[in-house]
Design a protein around this motif. Structure first.
Motif, mmCIF file in Angstrom:
data_model
loop_
_atom_site.group_PDB
_atom_site.id
_atom_site.type_symbol
_atom_site.label_atom_id
_atom_site.label_comp_id
_atom_site.label_asym_id
_atom_site.label_seq_id
_atom_site.Cartn_x
_atom_site.Cartn_y
_atom_site.Cartn_z
ATOM 1 N N ILE A 247 17.717 -87.030 -21.006
ATOM 2 C CA ILE A 247 16.139 -87.307 -20.952
ATOM 3 C C ILE A 247 15.642 -87.836 -22.362
ATOM 4 O O ILE A 247 14.686 -88.624 -22.409
ATOM 5 N N MET A 248 16.213 -87.487 -23.234
ATOM 6 C CA MET A 248 15.660 -87.956 -24.589
ATOM 7 C C MET A 248 16.148 -89.425 -25.105
ATOM 8 O O MET A 248 15.704 -90.061 -25.947
ATOM 9 N N GLY A 249 17.382 -89.737 -24.625
ATOM 10 C CA GLY A 249 17.788 -90.890 -24.910
ATOM 11 C C GLY A 249 18.418 -91.032 -26.107
ATOM 12 O O GLY A 249 18.698 -89.879 -26.842
ATOM 13 N N SER A 250 19.268 -92.224 -26.511
ATOM 14 C CA SER A 250 19.810 -92.206 -27.498
ATOM 15 C C SER A 250 19.590 -93.585 -28.340
ATOM 16 O O SER A 250 20.083 -94.381 -27.986
ATOM 17 N N VAL A 251 18.904 -93.461 -29.508
ATOM 18 C CA VAL A 251 18.633 -94.509 -30.324
ATOM 19 C C VAL A 251 19.906 -95.183 -30.632
ATOM 20 O O VAL A 251 19.917 -96.537 -30.783
ATOM 21 N N SER A 252 20.540 -94.697 -31.191
ATOM 22 C CA SER A 252 21.916 -95.260 -31.655
ATOM 23 C C SER A 252 22.720 -95.923 -30.698
ATOM 24 O O SER A 252 23.327 -96.978 -31.079
ATOM 25 N N GLU A 253 22.754 -95.263 -29.635
ATOM 26 C CA GLU A 253 23.463 -95.760 -28.404
ATOM 27 C C GLU A 253 22.743 -97.202 -27.994
ATOM 28 O O GLU A 253 23.440 -98.382 -27.863
ATOM 29 N N LEU B 167 21.397 -102.132 -43.540
ATOM 30 C CA LEU B 167 20.165 -101.760 -43.160
ATOM 31 C C LEU B 167 20.395 -100.080 -42.642
ATOM 32 O O LEU B 167 21.477 -100.042 -41.959
ATOM 33 N N VAL B 168 19.566 -99.430 -43.196
ATOM 34 C CA VAL B 168 19.780 -97.994 -42.824
ATOM 35 C C VAL B 168 18.550 -97.435 -42.118
ATOM 36 O O VAL B 168 17.526 -97.648 -42.388
ATOM 37 N N ALA B 169 18.472 -97.182 -40.779
ATOM 38 C CA ALA B 169 17.389 -96.831 -39.979
ATOM 39 C C ALA B 169 17.430 -95.344 -39.926
ATOM 40 O O ALA B 169 18.258 -94.524 -39.887
ATOM 41 N N VAL B 170 16.321 -94.952 -40.529
ATOM 42 C CA VAL B 170 16.089 -93.405 -40.995
ATOM 43 C C VAL B 170 14.915 -92.764 -39.649
ATOM 44 O O VAL B 170 13.898 -93.664 -39.541
ATOM 45 N N ASP B 171 15.111 -91.514 -39.554
ATOM 46 C CA ASP B 171 14.056 -90.873 -38.975
ATOM 47 C C ASP B 171 13.465 -89.651 -39.598
ATOM 48 O O ASP B 171 12.776 -88.853 -38.897
ATOM 49 N N GLY B 172 13.917 -89.249 -40.485
ATOM 50 C CA GLY B 172 13.759 -87.962 -41.443
ATOM 51 C C GLY B 172 14.487 -87.094 -41.048
ATOM 52 O O GLY B 172 14.120 -85.794 -41.452
ATOM 53 N N SER B 173 15.501 -87.015 -40.240
ATOM 54 C CA SER B 173 16.279 -86.128 -39.817
ATOM 55 C C SER B 173 17.538 -85.620 -40.681
ATOM 56 O O SER B 173 17.824 -86.669 -41.551
ATOM 57 N N PRO B 174 18.115 -84.870 -40.692
ATOM 58 C CA PRO B 174 19.343 -84.366 -41.463
ATOM 59 C C PRO B 174 20.466 -85.340 -41.276
ATOM 60 O O PRO B 174 20.974 -85.704 -42.257
ATOM 61 N N SER B 175 20.562 -86.015 -40.025
ATOM 62 C CA SER B 175 21.723 -87.199 -39.883
ATOM 63 C C SER B 175 21.293 -88.323 -40.477
ATOM 64 O O SER B 175 21.938 -89.000 -41.127
ATOM 65 N N SER B 176 19.914 -88.494 -40.634
ATOM 66 C CA SER B 176 19.358 -89.713 -41.501
ATOM 67 C C SER B 176 19.922 -89.520 -43.003
ATOM 68 O O SER B 176 20.260 -90.521 -43.663
ATOM 69 N N ASP B 177 19.663 -88.236 -43.640
ATOM 70 C CA ASP B 177 19.927 -88.026 -44.992
ATOM 71 C C ASP B 177 21.438 -88.194 -45.378
ATOM 72 O O ASP B 177 21.890 -88.917 -46.242
ATOM 73 N N LEU B 178 22.371 -88.037 -44.049
ATOM 74 C CA LEU B 178 23.924 -88.554 -44.218
ATOM 75 C C LEU B 178 23.897 -89.605 -44.204
ATOM 76 O O LEU B 178 24.871 -90.194 -45.185
ATOM 77 N N ALA B 179 23.419 -90.411 -43.489
ATOM 78 C CA ALA B 179 23.318 -92.126 -43.350
ATOM 79 C C ALA B 179 23.008 -92.429 -44.676
ATOM 80 O O ALA B 179 23.642 -93.601 -44.974
ATOM 81 N N ILE B 180 21.972 -92.112 -45.627
ATOM 82 C CA ILE B 180 21.388 -92.564 -46.657
ATOM 83 C C ILE B 180 22.632 -92.486 -47.546
ATOM 84 O O ILE B 180 22.966 -93.257 -48.516
ATOM 85 N N ALA C 60 15.459 -98.799 -30.708
ATOM 86 C CA ALA C 60 16.576 -99.499 -30.873
ATOM 87 C C ALA C 60 16.522 -101.135 -30.997
ATOM 88 O O ALA C 60 16.950 -101.716 -31.960
ATOM 89 N N GLY C 61 15.458 -101.553 -30.067
ATOM 90 C CA GLY C 61 15.426 -102.965 -30.100
ATOM 91 C C GLY C 61 14.594 -103.432 -31.459
ATOM 92 O O GLY C 61 14.916 -104.544 -32.015
ATOM 93 N N ALA C 62 13.655 -102.508 -32.018
ATOM 94 C CA ALA C 62 12.993 -102.905 -33.387
ATOM 95 C C ALA C 62 14.154 -102.727 -34.608
ATOM 96 O O ALA C 62 13.861 -103.702 -35.223
ATOM 97 N N ILE C 63 14.899 -101.857 -34.331
ATOM 98 C CA ILE C 63 16.013 -101.828 -35.512
ATOM 99 C C ILE C 63 16.662 -103.055 -35.472
ATOM 100 O O ILE C 63 17.130 -103.567 -36.441
ATOM 101 N N VAL C 64 17.351 -103.291 -34.267
ATOM 102 C CA VAL C 64 18.161 -104.799 -34.084
ATOM 103 C C VAL C 64 17.406 -105.853 -34.524
ATOM 104 O O VAL C 64 17.925 -106.654 -35.167
ATOM 105 N N GLY C 65 15.911 -105.798 -34.436
ATOM 106 C CA GLY C 65 15.187 -107.029 -34.631
ATOM 107 C C GLY C 65 15.108 -107.197 -36.060
ATOM 108 O O GLY C 65 15.133 -108.286 -36.560
ATOM 109 N N TYR C 66 14.925 -106.035 -36.813
ATOM 110 C CA TYR C 66 14.795 -106.045 -38.293
ATOM 111 C C TYR C 66 16.088 -106.474 -38.764
ATOM 112 O O TYR C 66 16.171 -107.242 -39.861
ATOM 113 N N ALA C 67 17.298 -106.004 -38.496
ATOM 114 C CA ALA C 67 18.540 -106.246 -38.973
ATOM 115 C C ALA C 67 18.912 -107.903 -38.702
ATOM 116 O O ALA C 67 19.350 -108.293 -39.711
ATOM 117 N N ASP C 68 18.357 -108.365 -37.715
ATOM 118 C CA ASP C 68 18.732 -109.739 -37.501
ATOM 119 C C ASP C 68 17.891 -110.716 -38.398
ATOM 120 O O ASP C 68 18.157 -111.622 -38.961
#
Length: 150
Positions: free
Chosen positions: A126-132, A6-19, A97-105
């Motif tokens: 302030i912005m949090g970390s989805v990956s964390e 499962l690859v979670a993407v958000d359209g960012s350059p780091s998502s491109d690297l993850a793909i 994060a919870g949505a990603i984990v739910g889909y992965a499960d």
């Protein structure tokens, strides 16, 4: 080792690297990739007094569709079996994060691959970390692909 990535993407350059990393893993292991974009509706209604929240949701949905189409092109070019999914309604709005984990499960994925932006200090607080959040909420292995530090 991994059959479903499962690859979670958000359209960012780091998502491109993850793909790219997921494509390499999938190709080497004969795995299937599912690319997921979660539309975050959690903050949309905070601005409801100034803009139409549906316009924001429509924009986020369109952006997600474009991010998934770009991922699909890359995976198709790499010769990898894949599917894409746009998650428009999360179980808990604002909990990406919870949505990603739910889909992965539910899929079920063997590993979760995602980019991380490398935020530090106050920006991370302030912005949090989805990956964390994904790492904290899942029992599955998580491969984080570091982008440029923000």
């Amino acid at each position: 080792m991994y059959e479903r990535i499962l690859v979670a993407v958000d359209g960012s350059p780091s998502s491109d690297l993850a793909i790219a990393q997921a494509a390499g893993l999938a190709k080497g292991m004969g795995a299937e990739v599912k690319v997921l974009f979660v539309v975050d509706e959690g903050e949309v209604f905070l601005e409801a007094g100034f803009v139409n929240p549906q316009d924001i949701l429509n924009g986020l949905t369109d952006f997600g569709k474009k991010a998934l189409a770009a991922a699909a092109r890359r995976l198709q070019d790499a010769g990898v079996r894949f599917q894409t999914e746009l998650a428009e309604k999360s179980a808990v709005p604002g909990d990406i994060a919870g949505a990603i984990v739910g889909y992965a499960d539910r899929w079920p994925a063997d590993v979760i691959v995602m980019g991380t932006r490398g935020r530090r200090g106050v920006r991370r607080m302030i912005m949090g970390s989805v990956s964390e959040g994904v790492v904290a909420k899942t029992s599955k292995p998580v491969l984080l692909i570091r982008g440029e530090a923000a």
